[in-house]
Design a protein around this motif. Sequence first.
Motif, PDB file in Angstrom:
ATOM      1  N   UNK A 156      -3.393  -2.729  -5.141  1.00  0.00           N
ATOM      2  CA  UNK A 156      -2.092  -2.791  -4.606  1.00  0.00           C
ATOM      3  C   UNK A 156      -1.558  -3.999  -5.156  1.00  0.00           C
ATOM      4  N   UNK A 157      -1.930  -4.894  -5.832  1.00  0.00           N
ATOM      5  CA  UNK A 157      -1.504  -6.188  -6.094  1.00  0.00           C
ATOM      6  C   UNK A 157      -0.571  -5.783  -7.300  1.00  0.00           C
ATOM      7  N   UNK A 206      -2.268  -2.425 -14.479  1.00  0.00           N
ATOM      8  CA  UNK A 206      -2.878  -3.297 -13.749  1.00  0.00           C
ATOM      9  C   UNK A 206      -3.661  -4.439 -14.581  1.00  0.00           C
ATOM     10  N   UNK A 207      -4.011  -4.126 -15.638  1.00  0.00           N
ATOM     11  CA  UNK A 207      -4.978  -4.904 -16.350  1.00  0.00           C
ATOM     12  C   UNK A 207      -3.826  -6.176 -17.128  1.00  0.00           C
ATOM     13  N   UNK A 208      -2.462  -5.455 -17.577  1.00  0.00           N
ATOM     14  CA  UNK A 208      -1.875  -6.421 -18.103  1.00  0.00           C
ATOM     15  C   UNK A 208      -0.855  -7.449 -17.145  1.00  0.00           C
ATOM     16  N   UNK A 209      -0.976  -7.167 -15.849  1.00  0.00           N
ATOM     17  CA  UNK A 209      -0.706  -7.986 -14.883  1.00  0.00           C
ATOM     18  C   UNK A 209      -1.681  -8.838 -14.298  1.00  0.00           C
ATOM     19  N   UNK A 210      -2.973  -8.636 -14.644  1.00  0.00           N
ATOM     20  CA  UNK A 210      -4.323  -9.025 -14.285  1.00  0.00           C
ATOM     21  C   UNK A 210      -4.635  -8.971 -12.920  1.00  0.00           C
ATOM     22  N   UNK A 249       3.365  -6.102  -5.985  1.00  0.00           N
ATOM     23  CA  UNK A 249       3.836  -7.635  -6.126  1.00  0.00           C
ATOM     24  C   UNK A 249       4.108  -8.327  -7.339  1.00  0.00           C
ATOM     25  N   UNK A 250       3.083  -7.733  -8.101  1.00  0.00           N
ATOM     26  CA  UNK A 250       3.359  -8.285  -9.719  1.00  0.00           C
ATOM     27  C   UNK A 250       4.220  -7.658 -10.335  1.00  0.00           C
ATOM     28  N   UNK A 251       4.575  -6.560 -10.358  1.00  0.00           N
ATOM     29  CA  UNK A 251       5.775  -5.861 -11.029  1.00  0.00           C
ATOM     30  C   UNK A 251       6.994  -6.459 -10.194  1.00  0.00           C
ATOM     31  N   UNK A 252       7.081  -6.561  -9.094  1.00  0.00           N
ATOM     32  CA  UNK A 252       8.356  -6.877  -8.381  1.00  0.00           C
ATOM     33  C   UNK A 252       8.274  -8.512  -8.282  1.00  0.00           C
ATOM     34  N   UNK A 253       7.702  -9.281  -9.177  1.00  0.00           N
ATOM     35  CA  UNK A 253       7.665 -10.743  -9.120  1.00  0.00           C
ATOM     36  C   UNK A 253       7.437 -11.399  -7.811  1.00  0.00           C
ATOM     37  N   UNK A 254       6.678 -10.761  -7.164  1.00  0.00           N
ATOM     38  CA  UNK A 254       6.368 -11.306  -5.641  1.00  0.00           C
ATOM     39  C   UNK A 254       7.593 -11.362  -5.062  1.00  0.00           C
ATOM     40  N   UNK A 265       0.829  -1.136   0.043  1.00  0.00           N
ATOM     41  CA  UNK A 265      -0.020   0.041   0.080  1.00  0.00           C
ATOM     42  C   UNK A 265       0.764   1.476   0.123  1.00  0.00           C
ATOM     43  N   UNK A 266       1.963   1.297   0.851  1.00  0.00           N
ATOM     44  CA  UNK A 266       2.693   2.423   0.902  1.00  0.00           C
ATOM     45  C   UNK A 266       3.573   2.774  -0.575  1.00  0.00           C
ATOM     46  N   UNK A 267       3.906   1.478  -1.252  1.00  0.00           N
ATOM     47  CA  UNK A 267       4.683   1.816  -2.429  1.00  0.00           C
ATOM     48  C   UNK A 267       3.674   2.303  -3.530  1.00  0.00           C
ATOM     49  N   UNK A 268       2.423   1.670  -3.589  1.00  0.00           N
ATOM     50  CA  UNK A 268       1.466   1.927  -4.496  1.00  0.00           C
ATOM     51  C   UNK A 268       1.004   3.411  -4.159  1.00  0.00           C
ATOM     52  N   UNK A 269       0.912   3.867  -3.244  1.00  0.00           N
ATOM     53  CA  UNK A 269       0.434   5.252  -2.675  1.00  0.00           C
ATOM     54  C   UNK A 269       1.563   5.966  -3.048  1.00  0.00           C
ATOM     55  N   UNK A 270       2.840   5.997  -3.136  1.00  0.00           N
ATOM     56  CA  UNK A 270       3.854   6.767  -3.559  1.00  0.00           C
ATOM     57  C   UNK A 270       4.511   6.997  -4.885  1.00  0.00           C
TER      58      UNK A 270
END
Length: 127
Positions: free
Chosen positions: A91-92, A82-86, A95-100, A67-72
């Motif tokens: 906030x998900x 977000x659609x590309x990473x389904x 983790x998707x961009x950073x490969x969990x 949430x912090x990363x997404x917010x900033x």
Amino acid sequence: MRKATLEDLLTRAEQAKKDRMRTVNVDVKKLGLSLTIVKQPLNAVSKIMDMAKQADTIEGAVDVYKELIYTCCPLLHDKKLQEAYDCHEPYDVVSAVLDDNIYEIQALGMKILGLYGLDEIVQSVKN
């Protein structure tokens, strides 16, 4: 230390205005790229960090960092990304961009907290 003057405090006030919405580029090793981080108002970050007190699991801590990363990071707000990473929850995308990768999520979150001086507090609480 010398005694503060009105001029000192006025200079600091002007600098604080510039720093409030400061942007920084943060290198993300996993991506091999840097992300632009926009410093948010303190109360917004404080609310997110209040959740950290209740996060007694790794999953809870990761959610706080996401949430912090997404917010900033405004780039992560893009609906096409977000659609590309389904991602069904915004906030998900973090983790998707950073490969969990939990380490990368925490490392980026700590760099953001450093903008607020909170990285040292978090480290002292851990110890």
